[in-house]
Scaffold this active site. Structure first.
Site, PDB file in Angstrom:
ATOM      1  N   HIS A   1      34.359  41.701  43.132  1.00  0.00           N
ATOM      2  CA  HIS A   1      33.050  42.072  42.502  1.00  0.00           C
ATOM      3  C   HIS A   1      32.119  40.494  41.990  1.00  0.00           C
ATOM      4  O   HIS A   1      31.007  41.056  41.852  1.00  0.00           O
ATOM      5  CB  HIS A   1      33.540  42.547  41.633  1.00  0.00           C
ATOM      6  CG  HIS A   1      32.619  44.105  40.983  1.00  0.00           C
ATOM      7  ND1 HIS A   1      33.842  44.875  40.376  1.00  0.00           N
ATOM      8  CD2 HIS A   1      31.883  44.595  41.195  1.00  0.00           C
ATOM      9  CE1 HIS A   1      32.133  45.641  39.863  1.00  0.00           C
ATOM     10  NE2 HIS A   1      30.950  45.520  40.746  1.00  0.00           N
TER      11      HIS A   1
ATOM     12  N   HIS B   1      39.021  42.985  42.096  1.00  0.00           N
ATOM     13  CA  HIS B   1      37.841  42.499  40.913  1.00  0.00           C
ATOM     14  C   HIS B   1      37.337  41.408  41.298  1.00  0.00           C
ATOM     15  O   HIS B   1      35.875  41.248  40.997  1.00  0.00           O
ATOM     16  CB  HIS B   1      38.605  41.961  40.028  1.00  0.00           C
ATOM     17  CG  HIS B   1      39.456  42.715  38.908  1.00  0.00           C
ATOM     18  ND1 HIS B   1      38.348  43.798  38.347  1.00  0.00           N
ATOM     19  CD2 HIS B   1      40.970  43.565  38.268  1.00  0.00           C
ATOM     20  CE1 HIS B   1      38.802  45.159  37.909  1.00  0.00           C
ATOM     21  NE2 HIS B   1      40.708  45.176  37.570  1.00  0.00           N
TER      22      HIS B   1
ATOM     23  N   HIS C   1      44.953  45.234  44.465  1.00  0.00           N
ATOM     24  CA  HIS C   1      44.064  45.061  42.859  1.00  0.00           C
ATOM     25  C   HIS C   1      43.352  43.974  42.537  1.00  0.00           C
ATOM     26  O   HIS C   1      41.534  44.404  42.324  1.00  0.00           O
ATOM     27  CB  HIS C   1      44.823  45.660  42.219  1.00  0.00           C
ATOM     28  CG  HIS C   1      44.214  46.589  40.368  1.00  0.00           C
ATOM     29  ND1 HIS C   1      44.039  47.959  40.525  1.00  0.00           N
ATOM     30  CD2 HIS C   1      43.808  45.542  39.545  1.00  0.00           C
ATOM     31  CE1 HIS C   1      42.737  47.682  39.146  1.00  0.00           C
ATOM     32  NE2 HIS C   1      43.521  45.859  38.725  1.00  0.00           N
ATOM     33  N   GLU C   2      43.816  42.824  42.316  1.00  0.00           N
ATOM     34  CA  GLU C   2      43.221  42.159  41.985  1.00  0.00           C
ATOM     35  C   GLU C   2      42.151  41.053  42.236  1.00  0.00           C
ATOM     36  O   GLU C   2      40.992  40.771  42.644  1.00  0.00           O
ATOM     37  CB  GLU C   2      43.946  41.273  40.945  1.00  0.00           C
ATOM     38  CG  GLU C   2      45.281  41.150  40.697  1.00  0.00           C
ATOM     39  CD  GLU C   2      44.782  41.951  38.704  1.00  0.00           C
ATOM     40  OE1 GLU C   2      43.524  41.287  38.237  1.00  0.00           O
ATOM     41  OE2 GLU C   2      45.135  42.779  38.369  1.00  0.00           O
TER      42      GLU C   2
HETATM   43 ZN    ZN Z   1      41.491  46.242  36.947  1.00  0.00          ZN
END
Ligand code: ZN
Length: 672
Positions: free
Chosen positions: A471, A468, A464-465
């Protein structure tokens, strides 16, 4: 001695920054930024994008980078001296940014840029950055004059104060409760909770176990304690926190009424009907009507599954646990027992397969394949020995760097997050600044000669991290305001992160991510099948719960007079969507800090909204194969590289060839 926070070149000297550096650096950078603001709004700087950027952005970005380094160290390497330095300087930094955001001279200058003939020839990304900036000035009250401006500023100040009080009341009410239980009362509760609560009792000079409403205690007691009376007592205390049913000094009732009234008044000053309308301006959702329809549609689709979940739970509770009238304080307990009966496997067994080096190598291999980059170790000053640095390259060209801080330790905040050290920017003068990320996790450090072991949840969190991080790191946008995550709509920002989680549920991927700590074997198929089966346990009930929160949040910020009837609005929403009856004394709204003190006002729906996007994006990989390079390239170019330079909807349509659909989310959660 040179102050490392004032260094402009290279990566931050994280190993050399000391608490005593903070105040002098912040004061100097704030003074420079304030001077830059005065210079930028004056006659010497023309109403030209580059000219303004060279003066103002250079100064404010430098302040942000230095303050970012301080905030980061405060979060990962806290000491009393650093915390004091951080708290001393935080108000000054906040005050400057508030002032900057509502400065009407600056707003006039940006409006002049937008109105100038040169504006027509600005590149699309820069046009987007400019229009975002103008929008944010308006939302910060820069267009108001006279009494309206003063009133708007007063409302902001009073609201910030009320939000802080709301937060403190929840905290104080949580801290204010304790219950002394005997060991016999705590039948079924895990040993680590027994031990910690016994220590807490002893510290107060008592025998037995001190139970509190803090989640590491409250959660396991509700889940595991067979003593129904105890569960009822704790539940009652938990759901009445900061309400009129507890101490008057911690009652949030009047605060909520005043906050909602002020938000409504501020919205009117900005020319909107209500706060929900203001909240949606910078978001991806186009209207309140659209959000409302989205939540109601989701509720209708989830309802049959939620009814089934509840029927199964009730039947199980009746036949196996002897609970004939399932109450709110029985739900977590009965659910845990049903889950154990149905999917017998232990998180501890799963953990033996996820050894850190194998998980990291697997993650990097996926990212390298799907997004066509290479990830290699790098060197830079770090804040702790266990922190590693990597560089991300394509065809030998540096794209980005990142720090990975994997293990829990004292002085480091719990949880996991990604933050930027700096963002991609072609600086005035033409030099390219490549992005740098910090990825912070909190899994257990290695013990003895074994590598660190991760739970499956830890693995999901890491992915998940990293989403980010991608991105931030893979963006190809040159403009500061819209590169990477900057300028991405709040309700779309979780797309890349939630997207990456999907890899952790792919059989082919998990085989490569796992190697048993003793045997080196990858995860057995039978265990994987049980994990997948358990994944959607009670997803119907879980979805309705999120819809209930989202609809409540939307309606109290949209309906006229809602401030006077908060409880009734919540009751109406519950009657409409919930299949569980909350007890009449439930005061959930009095501790709903997300919307009353956490920036989510009229935005709680974002969690589900972004899940639609990420699930639908993943469905493109289901069609093409999870490691499809062509699909990865499209996702990278249209979403990750584009960042905030286009709207989230434009990015999504460019990737998927159509607008998002809800089908994939429902299917992934077993509701189709
Ligand atoms: Zn998040």
């Amino acid at each position: 001695m040179k102050n490392p926070l004032l260094q402009t070149e290279g990566l931050p000297a994280f190993d050399a920054i000391r608490p005593e550096h903070v105040t002098p650096a912040v004061d100097e950078l704030l003074a420079r930024a304030a001077a830059a603001l005065e210079h930028a709004v004056g006659p010497d700087v023309p109403a030209d994008y580059d000219a303004m950027s060279a003066v103002l952005d250079v100064a404010t970005e430098r302040l942000s980078r230095a303050w970012g380094a301080v905030s980061h160290l405060n979060a990962v390497a806290d000491t009393p001296a650093l915390r004091a330095a951080y708290n001393d300087n935080l108000p000054k930094v906040t005050e400057f940014h508030t002032r900057l955001g509502a400065d009407e001279r600056l707003y006039a200058k940006y409006k002049a840029i937008a109105a100038s003939p040169a504006a027509a020839s600005l590149a699309p990304a820069r046009r987007k950055a400019l229009s975002n900036a103008l929008r944010d000035f308006v939302l910060s009250g820069a267009e108001l004059t006279g009494d309206a401006k003063r009133r708007f500023a007063a409302i902001q100040e009073r609201s910030a104060d009320l939000e802080q009080q709301y937060r403190e009341h929840v905290l104080d009410a949580t801290d204010g409760f304790s219950h002394l239980a005997s060991t016999a009362d705590l039948d079924g509760v895990p040993a680590d909770v027994l031990q910690a609560s016994a220590e807490a009792a002893r510290a107060d000079g008592h025998e037995g176990h001190k139970l509190t409403l803090h989640y590491p205690v409250y959660g396991p007691v509700m889940q595991y304690a067979s003593n129904r009376g105890l569960r009822q007592a704790l539940y009652t205390a938990y759901v009445t926190r900061a309400s009129e049913l507890g101490p008057a000094a911690q009652d949030n009732s009047t605060l909520m009424r005043e906050l909602l009234t002020l938000r409504q008044e501020a919205a009117r000053l900005l020319g909107h009907d209500n706060h929900a309308s203001v909240s949606l301006v910078p978001k991806m959702a186009r209207s309140m009507h659209q959000v409302h329809e989205f939540l109601q549609d989701l509720a209708a689709r989830a309802r049959p599954y939620a009814e089934r979940d509840l029927a199964e739970l009730s039947a199980f509770a009746e036949s196996e646990l002897g609970l004939h009238d399932l109450q709110a304080w029985d739900l977590a307990y009965a659910s845990e027992k049903l889950k154990e009966a149905r999917y017998a496997f232990s998180d501890q067994d799963v953990k033996r397969y996820f050894t850190e080096p194998t998980v990291l190598a697997g993650l990097f291999e996926i990212v390298q394949t799907v997004f066509e980059v290479t990830i290699t170790p790098d060197q830079a000053p770090v804040w702790h020995d266990s922190v590693r640095v990597y560089r991300v390259e394509r065809d030998g060209r540096l794209l980005a760097q990142f720090y990975l801080d994997p293990y829990a330790r004292p002085g480091k905040q719990p949880g996991a997050w990604m933050d930027d050290v700096r963002v991609r920017w072609v600086r005035p003068g033409g030099a390219l600044q490549t992005p740098v990320a910090t990825l912070v996790c909190n899994y257990s450090a290695p013990v003895g000669s074994h590598p660190a072991l991760l739970t499956h949840d830890d693995v999901i969190t890491l992915f998940h991290e990293f989403g980010h991080g991608l991105h931030l790191m893979l963006t190809q946008v040159d403009d500061l305001g819209v590169s990477g995550l900057s300028g991405v709509e709040w309700d779309a920002v979780e797309l890349p992160s939630q997207f990456m989680e999907n890899f952790c549920w792919e059989w082919l991927v998990l085989q490569r991510l796992s190697a048993h700590v003793e045997s080196g074997q990858s995860l057995p198929r039978a265990l994987f099948d049980k994990m997948v089966a358990a994944k959607n346990f009670q997803s119907g009930l879980g979805t309705l719960r999120q819809v209930e929160f989202g609809l409540f949040d939307l309606r109290i910020h949209a309906e006229a007079g809602a401030a006077e009837r908060v409880q009734q609005v919540l009751d109406e929403v519950r009657r409409e969507v919930s299949v569980l009856n909350a007890p009449a004394f439930n005061r959930f709204q009095h501790s709903f800090t997300h919307i009353f003190a956490g920036g989510y006002a009229a935005g709680y729906y974002s969690y589900k909204w972004a899940e639609v996007l990420s699930a639908d994006a993943w469905s493109a990989f289901e069609e093409a194969g999870p490691l499809s390079v062509a699909t990865g390239r499209r996702l990278r170019e249209e979403i990750l590289e584009a960042g905030g330079s286009r709207s989230a909807l434009e990015n999504f349509v460019a990737f998927r060839g159509r607008e998002p659909r809800i089908d994939a989310l429902l299917r992934h959660q077993g509701m189709a």
